[in-house]
Scaffold this motif. Sequence first.
Motif, PDB file in Angstrom:
ATOM      1  N   ALA A 129      38.413  44.835  23.623  1.00 43.74           N
ATOM      2  CA  ALA A 129      37.402  44.226  22.911  1.00 43.74           C
ATOM      3  C   ALA A 129      37.447  43.426  21.441  1.00 43.74           C
ATOM      4  CB  ALA A 129      37.556  45.984  22.526  1.00 43.74           C
ATOM      5  N   ILE A 130      38.886  42.915  20.876  1.00 44.79           N
ATOM      6  CA  ILE A 130      38.705  42.867  19.538  1.00 44.79           C
ATOM      7  C   ILE A 130      39.148  41.935  19.546  1.00 44.79           C
ATOM      8  CG2 ILE A 130      39.067  45.127  18.142  1.00 44.79           C
ATOM      9  CD1 ILE A 130      41.623  43.536  17.789  1.00 44.79           C
ATOM     10  N   GLY A 131      39.596  40.762  21.432  1.00 51.35           N
ATOM     11  CA  GLY A 131      40.181  39.738  21.708  1.00 51.35           C
ATOM     12  C   GLY A 131      41.018  39.305  21.695  1.00 51.35           C
ATOM     13  N   ALA A 132      41.661  40.661  21.626  1.00 52.59           N
ATOM     14  CA  ALA A 132      43.585  40.092  21.316  1.00 52.59           C
ATOM     15  C   ALA A 132      44.240  40.133  22.685  1.00 52.59           C
ATOM     16  CB  ALA A 132      44.367  41.405  20.257  1.00 52.59           C
ATOM     17  N   THR A 133      43.928  40.653  23.836  1.00 50.16           N
ATOM     18  CA  THR A 133      44.586  39.897  25.735  1.00 50.16           C
ATOM     19  C   THR A 133      44.360  38.656  25.563  1.00 50.16           C
ATOM     20  OG1 THR A 133      43.026  41.170  26.323  1.00 50.16           O
ATOM     21  CG2 THR A 133      44.898  42.597  25.636  1.00 50.16           C
ATOM     22  N   LYS A 134      43.635  37.873  24.710  1.00 54.05           N
ATOM     23  CA  LYS A 134      43.355  36.547  25.509  1.00 54.05           C
ATOM     24  C   LYS A 134      43.945  35.800  25.482  1.00 54.05           C
ATOM     25  CE  LYS A 134      38.792  35.427  24.922  1.00 54.05           C
ATOM     26  NZ  LYS A 134      37.839  35.400  26.376  1.00 54.05           N
ATOM     27  N   GLN A 135      44.761  35.955  24.386  1.00 52.62           N
ATOM     28  CA  GLN A 135      46.239  34.692  24.134  1.00 52.62           C
ATOM     29  C   GLN A 135      46.730  35.970  24.398  1.00 52.62           C
ATOM     30  OE1 GLN A 135      46.180  32.788  20.537  1.00 52.62           O
ATOM     31  NE2 GLN A 135      48.783  32.900  20.200  1.00 52.62           N
ATOM     32  N   GLY A 136      47.134  37.234  24.519  1.00 56.74           N
ATOM     33  CA  GLY A 136      48.384  37.862  24.889  1.00 56.74           C
ATOM     34  C   GLY A 136      48.735  39.048  23.960  1.00 56.74           C
ATOM     35  N   ALA A 137      48.404  40.234  24.199  1.00 57.37           N
ATOM     36  CA  ALA A 137      48.868  41.520  23.598  1.00 57.37           C
ATOM     37  C   ALA A 137      50.452  41.496  23.400  1.00 57.37           C
ATOM     38  CB  ALA A 137      47.825  42.359  23.500  1.00 57.37           C
ATOM     39  N   ILE A 138      51.179  41.879  22.664  1.00 52.94           N
ATOM     40  CA  ILE A 138      52.755  41.598  22.554  1.00 52.94           C
ATOM     41  C   ILE A 138      52.752  43.026  22.222  1.00 52.94           C
ATOM     42  CG2 ILE A 138      55.166  40.970  22.121  1.00 52.94           C
ATOM     43  CD1 ILE A 138      53.461  39.104  20.864  1.00 52.94           C
ATOM     44  N   ALA A 139      53.199  43.852  23.019  1.00 50.47           N
ATOM     45  CA  ALA A 139      53.720  45.471  23.267  1.00 50.47           C
ATOM     46  C   ALA A 139      55.464  45.606  22.519  1.00 50.47           C
ATOM     47  CB  ALA A 139      54.442  45.793  24.325  1.00 50.47           C
ATOM     48  N   SER A 140      55.325  46.248  21.613  1.00 53.57           N
ATOM     49  CA  SER A 140      55.463  46.795  20.107  1.00 53.57           C
ATOM     50  C   SER A 140      55.956  48.030  20.003  1.00 53.57           C
ATOM     51  CB  SER A 140      55.689  45.649  18.764  1.00 53.57           C
ATOM     52  OG  SER A 140      56.081  45.478  17.715  1.00 53.57           O
ATOM     53  N   SER A 141      56.083  48.553  18.738  1.00 51.94           N
ATOM     54  CA  SER A 141      56.215  49.701  17.671  1.00 51.94           C
ATOM     55  C   SER A 141      55.920  49.521  16.570  1.00 51.94           C
ATOM     56  CB  SER A 141      57.876  50.403  18.021  1.00 51.94           C
ATOM     57  OG  SER A 141      58.354  50.012  17.729  1.00 51.94           O
ATOM     58  N   VAL A 142      55.819  51.113  15.970  1.00 56.90           N
ATOM     59  CA  VAL A 142      55.814  50.779  14.803  1.00 56.90           C
ATOM     60  C   VAL A 142      56.860  50.263  13.347  1.00 56.90           C
ATOM     61  CG1 VAL A 142      53.615  52.486  14.550  1.00 56.90           C
ATOM     62  CG2 VAL A 142      55.868  52.990  14.291  1.00 56.90           C
ATOM     63  N   ARG A 143      57.976  50.667  14.361  1.00 55.77           N
ATOM     64  CA  ARG A 143      59.548  50.748  13.971  1.00 55.77           C
ATOM     65  C   ARG A 143      59.853  49.025  14.308  1.00 55.77           C
ATOM     66  NH1 ARG A 143      64.119  49.258  14.883  1.00 55.77           N
ATOM     67  NH2 ARG A 143      66.388  50.394  14.134  1.00 55.77           N
TER      68      ARG A 143
END
Length: 341
Positions: free
Chosen positions: A176-190
């Motif tokens: 919805a904010i446009g982040a998956t168009k380029q690809g949202a990278i799986a990460s963690s708060v750590r």
Amino acid sequence: MGQAKIYYDSDADLGLLSNKKIVFLGFGNQGSAQAQNLRDSGIPNDQILIANRVDSYAETAKAKGFHVEHDFATAAGVADVLFILIPDQVQPRVFNEQFSPKMKSDATIVVASGYNVFFNLLKFQPGQDVVMVAPRMIGSSVRSLHEKGRGFPCFVSVEQNGTGKGLDIALALSRAIGATKQGAIASSVREETAMDLFAEQALWPNIIMMFREAFNVLKDAGCSDEALCYEMWMSKEPAEIFERAADDGFVAQLKHHSTVSQYGQLSGSLKLGGEAMREHFKDILYNQVLNGKFCKAFSQIEDDLDKEGSANPLNELYRRSEEMELVKAEKRVRARLAGLL
């Protein structure tokens, strides 16, 4: 860890956000950009609420057509999704005291920085989802790239999966904010916190130190203030180098330099072993960042950051930094060339 999973538009279902009240706590650079992108993605304006104190940011939100709520308890009570987009140092006080007690037991809390979640400074209810959707760009770029139909790099993670649907909601919000168009990278708060604080406390301090000492050596060798300032940073050449590195590759960008420059940089860097620097970096990472030492120390001076003058520790650090010859020389140069800059 190896390669991270990357999520795209096809992995996210915007339908999961239907009829959900989405509250943005804060309407600064990120809050403004993400709220507008969310609306552009088809989320009805009536589903979006800006929670902000009475200030210029609230007026900006109203001018952009958003509904604004100044009473945080009211905003907390209606939130199905809450984006926390106020500065890290004030999040625990504002969220824990004014939002957490009033929030729905199955709400989704979204952070854009892992700091307060990693160090357990925020109070969540066990049935809530806690996710990270963290654009890796400043708010103005998050907005402008979305308007151009392009995406932007972003980290996404689920830190508490109270409803069992945390990842699905996180991906829907990322899209919805446009982040998956380029690809949202799986990460963690750590991971996000480690990299963020490491850059701020290890990498960039050493870069500042190297510029400072390089400036001193070259000035002692007879170089002028004007020549040094422009050669080292005021020409914006370092910014262009980093931009080329982002586009072409960290080392591959050297091919845009002269042959003399390429040879000098590559041969010089390969001669440097880096063992002492590596140990220094490891010490900062494990004995200052990840063990919470910095967080504890920073928490003790947070209240002082609102003070004026030398009572504010950040102001004192700036004062000490102004004693560097590099800073003094730059001021002289900028004063002399004020009409040309």
